[in-house]
Scaffold this motif. Sequence first.
Motif, PDB file in Angstrom:
ATOM      1  N   GLY A 187       6.769  56.765 -35.362  1.00 57.13           N
ATOM      2  CA  GLY A 187       6.922  56.346 -36.749  1.00 57.13           C
ATOM      3  C   GLY A 187       5.579  56.105 -37.399  1.00 57.13           C
ATOM      4  N   LYS A 188       5.612  55.752 -38.682  1.00 59.26           N
ATOM      5  CA  LYS A 188       4.359  55.667 -39.431  1.00 59.26           C
ATOM      6  C   LYS A 188       3.494  54.490 -38.988  1.00 59.26           C
ATOM      7  CE  LYS A 188       5.858  53.003 -43.512  1.00 59.26           C
ATOM      8  NZ  LYS A 188       5.985  53.063 -44.996  1.00 59.26           N
ATOM      9  N   GLU A 189       4.111  53.411 -38.504  1.00 54.64           N
ATOM     10  CA  GLU A 189       3.307  52.265 -38.074  1.00 54.64           C
ATOM     11  C   GLU A 189       2.398  52.640 -36.911  1.00 54.64           C
ATOM     12  OE1 GLU A 189       6.543  52.158 -38.600  1.00 54.64           O
ATOM     13  OE2 GLU A 189       6.784  50.773 -40.296  1.00 54.64           O
ATOM     14  N   ASP A 190       2.963  53.326 -35.918  1.00 57.08           N
ATOM     15  CA  ASP A 190       2.150  53.754 -34.778  1.00 57.08           C
ATOM     16  C   ASP A 190       1.085  54.755 -35.216  1.00 57.08           C
ATOM     17  OD1 ASP A 190       3.439  52.612 -32.193  1.00 57.08           O
ATOM     18  OD2 ASP A 190       5.121  53.317 -33.391  1.00 57.08           O
ATOM     19  N   LEU A 191       1.418  55.607 -36.158  1.00 55.37           N
ATOM     20  CA  LEU A 191       0.457  56.592 -36.659  1.00 55.37           C
ATOM     21  C   LEU A 191      -0.707  55.899 -37.357  1.00 55.37           C
ATOM     22  CD1 LEU A 191      -0.562  59.378 -37.421  1.00 55.37           C
ATOM     23  CD2 LEU A 191       1.121  59.431 -39.275  1.00 55.37           C
TER      24      LEU A 191
ATOM     25  N   THR B 105      -4.594  55.805 -36.121  1.00 53.46           N
ATOM     26  CA  THR B 105      -5.617  56.325 -37.029  1.00 53.46           C
ATOM     27  C   THR B 105      -6.778  55.351 -37.141  1.00 53.46           C
ATOM     28  OG1 THR B 105      -4.015  57.589 -38.344  1.00 53.46           O
ATOM     29  CG2 THR B 105      -6.095  57.025 -39.403  1.00 53.46           C
ATOM     30  N   LEU B 106      -6.474  54.085 -37.379  1.00 56.57           N
ATOM     31  CA  LEU B 106      -7.533  53.084 -37.503  1.00 56.57           C
ATOM     32  C   LEU B 106      -8.288  52.903 -36.193  1.00 56.57           C
ATOM     33  CD1 LEU B 106      -5.638  50.460 -39.672  1.00 56.57           C
ATOM     34  CD2 LEU B 106      -7.415  52.059 -40.416  1.00 56.57           C
ATOM     35  N   ASP B 107      -7.562  52.908 -35.086  1.00 59.02           N
ATOM     36  CA  ASP B 107      -8.207  52.777 -33.780  1.00 59.02           C
ATOM     37  C   ASP B 107      -9.149  53.948 -33.526  1.00 59.02           C
ATOM     38  OD1 ASP B 107      -8.482  51.389 -31.217  1.00 59.02           O
ATOM     39  OD2 ASP B 107      -7.480  53.138 -30.365  1.00 59.02           O
ATOM     40  N   HIS B 108      -8.762  55.136 -33.979  1.00 57.93           N
ATOM     41  CA  HIS B 108      -9.599  56.326 -33.804  1.00 57.93           C
ATOM     42  C   HIS B 108     -10.838  56.270 -34.695  1.00 57.93           C
ATOM     43  CE1 HIS B 108     -10.654  60.602 -33.380  1.00 57.93           C
ATOM     44  NE2 HIS B 108     -10.786  60.616 -34.694  1.00 57.93           N
ATOM     45  N   CYS B 109     -10.679  55.781 -35.921  1.00 62.70           N
ATOM     46  CA  CYS B 109     -11.770  55.832 -36.886  1.00 62.70           C
ATOM     47  C   CYS B 109     -12.776  54.691 -36.728  1.00 62.70           C
ATOM     48  CB  CYS B 109     -11.201  55.814 -38.311  1.00 62.70           C
ATOM     49  SG  CYS B 109     -10.243  57.282 -38.739  1.00 62.70           S
ATOM     50  N   LEU B 110     -12.352  53.596 -36.101  1.00 59.14           N
ATOM     51  CA  LEU B 110     -13.274  52.485 -35.872  1.00 59.14           C
ATOM     52  C   LEU B 110     -14.099  52.743 -34.610  1.00 59.14           C
ATOM     53  CD1 LEU B 110     -10.887  49.511 -36.700  1.00 59.14           C
ATOM     54  CD2 LEU B 110     -12.777  50.363 -38.102  1.00 59.14           C
TER      55      LEU B 110
ATOM     56  N   ASP C 232       1.600  40.954 -45.340  1.00 55.94           N
ATOM     57  CA  ASP C 232       1.456  39.543 -45.017  1.00 55.94           C
ATOM     58  C   ASP C 232       1.032  39.398 -43.558  1.00 55.94           C
ATOM     59  OD1 ASP C 232       2.902  36.856 -43.952  1.00 55.94           O
ATOM     60  OD2 ASP C 232       2.299  36.637 -46.056  1.00 55.94           O
ATOM     61  N   GLN C 233       0.269  38.356 -43.279  1.00 56.32           N
ATOM     62  CA  GLN C 233      -0.237  38.162 -41.916  1.00 56.32           C
ATOM     63  C   GLN C 233       0.878  37.938 -40.903  1.00 56.32           C
ATOM     64  OE1 GLN C 233      -3.488  38.543 -40.815  1.00 56.32           O
ATOM     65  NE2 GLN C 233      -3.610  39.413 -42.862  1.00 56.32           N
ATOM     66  N   ASP C 234       2.049  37.497 -41.379  1.00 51.64           N
ATOM     67  CA  ASP C 234       3.180  37.281 -40.476  1.00 51.64           C
ATOM     68  C   ASP C 234       4.036  38.528 -40.304  1.00 51.64           C
ATOM     69  OD1 ASP C 234       2.521  34.613 -40.041  1.00 51.64           O
ATOM     70  OD2 ASP C 234       3.584  33.963 -41.842  1.00 51.64           O
ATOM     71  N   HIS C 235       3.687  39.586 -40.997  1.00 48.27           N
ATOM     72  CA  HIS C 235       4.441  40.834 -40.891  1.00 48.27           C
ATOM     73  C   HIS C 235       4.260  41.415 -39.481  1.00 48.27           C
ATOM     74  CE1 HIS C 235       5.693  44.981 -41.661  1.00 48.27           C
ATOM     75  NE2 HIS C 235       6.225  44.561 -42.796  1.00 48.27           N
ATOM     76  N   PRO C 236       5.315  41.961 -38.886  1.00 50.43           N
ATOM     77  CA  PRO C 236       5.175  42.549 -37.534  1.00 50.43           C
ATOM     78  C   PRO C 236       4.080  43.596 -37.456  1.00 50.43           C
ATOM     79  CG  PRO C 236       7.482  42.355 -38.123  1.00 50.43           C
ATOM     80  CD  PRO C 236       6.705  41.984 -39.353  1.00 50.43           C
ATOM     81  N   PHE C 237       3.900  44.360 -38.532  1.00 55.01           N
ATOM     82  CA  PHE C 237       2.854  45.384 -38.504  1.00 55.01           C
ATOM     83  C   PHE C 237       1.471  44.743 -38.466  1.00 55.01           C
ATOM     84  CE2 PHE C 237      -0.038  48.375 -40.711  1.00 55.01           C
ATOM     85  CZ  PHE C 237      -0.001  49.386 -39.779  1.00 55.01           C
ATOM     86  N   ALA C 238       1.294  43.609 -39.147  1.00 50.90           N
ATOM     87  CA  ALA C 238       0.006  42.907 -39.113  1.00 50.90           C
ATOM     88  C   ALA C 238      -0.298  42.437 -37.693  1.00 50.90           C
ATOM     89  CB  ALA C 238       0.026  41.728 -40.078  1.00 50.90           C
ATOM     90  N   ARG C 239       0.725  41.970 -36.988  1.00 45.28           N
ATOM     91  CA  ARG C 239       0.523  41.541 -35.600  1.00 45.28           C
ATOM     92  C   ARG C 239       0.176  42.730 -34.713  1.00 45.28           C
ATOM     93  NH1 ARG C 239       5.024  38.216 -36.945  1.00 45.28           N
ATOM     94  NH2 ARG C 239       6.485  39.573 -35.840  1.00 45.28           N
ATOM     95  N   LEU C 240       0.792  43.875 -34.983  1.00 47.54           N
ATOM     96  CA  LEU C 240       0.486  45.087 -34.220  1.00 47.54           C
ATOM     97  C   LEU C 240      -0.963  45.505 -34.433  1.00 47.54           C
ATOM     98  CD1 LEU C 240       1.701  47.362 -32.412  1.00 47.54           C
ATOM     99  CD2 LEU C 240       2.211  48.602 -34.535  1.00 47.54           C
ATOM    100  N   LEU C 241      -1.424  45.456 -35.674  1.00 47.28           N
ATOM    101  CA  LEU C 241      -2.821  45.773 -35.974  1.00 47.28           C
ATOM    102  C   LEU C 241      -3.769  44.824 -35.237  1.00 47.28           C
ATOM    103  CD1 LEU C 241      -3.116  46.516 -39.802  1.00 47.28           C
ATOM    104  CD2 LEU C 241      -3.691  48.062 -37.926  1.00 47.28           C
ATOM    105  N   LYS C 242      -3.438  43.556 -35.253  1.00 45.35           N
ATOM    106  CA  LYS C 242      -4.298  42.567 -34.606  1.00 45.35           C
ATOM    107  C   LYS C 242      -4.401  42.836 -33.113  1.00 45.35           C
ATOM    108  CE  LYS C 242      -4.791  37.592 -33.859  1.00 45.35           C
ATOM    109  NZ  LYS C 242      -4.207  36.249 -34.129  1.00 45.35           N
TER     110      LYS C 242
END
Length: 205
Positions: A68-72, A76-81, A124-134
């Motif tokens: 899904g788009k969240e994993d994508l 992407t960010l992990d690759h570009c950083l 929002d910082q409490d969003h599941p996607f924000a936790r995944l990014l962290k």
Amino acid sequence: MAAQADRPVVPSDPQAVVTRRRGETLERAIYDAVLDELQRVGLTGLTMEGVAACAHTGKAALYRRWPGKEDLVVDTLDHCLPRVDDLPDHGNLRDDLLDLLRRMAAIMNSRTGCALQTLMSEIDQDHPFARLLKERVFQPRKQWFVALLDRAVERGEVQPGVVTALVAEVGPAMVAQRFHADGPPVPDDYVVSVVDDVVMPLLKP
């Protein structure tokens, strides 16, 4: 039949030309498309279909790699950083810290940073996607600064009791705050000032 299989795929839209690409070339095109789409429509508006169209590939090429788009977006960010295992070693703490903070500023000053700014303003910082990014992107890179400080302790540059997680966060937090408050670019003289006027005095009272 083999010759036909090697022909470019011609889509129903004559204006769109899909070129067959594989491996790193295709993934790089997809990552570039994700950054473009994040800046254009944000995370909410980003779709797998939109990324595929921007990358001039088919949706199947995306779904074979990401569910899904969240994993994508995270990949992407992990690759570009900068890579988490690429730790500078200039032989002294000041230059190591300056190197890492300059890398951080360079990313923020790039389109990756602009895409990240759009993304972080939307969730929002409490969003599941924000936790995944962290967990998958930010936390591993925060360990860079802890690792530099631990190595400085081993060299005898810094006293062990001075090194804390809070001190390790000061430099990155100040650079990030400057980026979020004023936008890109983060000036190099600001990065130098953070190291020389804030972080180093904290470590060597």
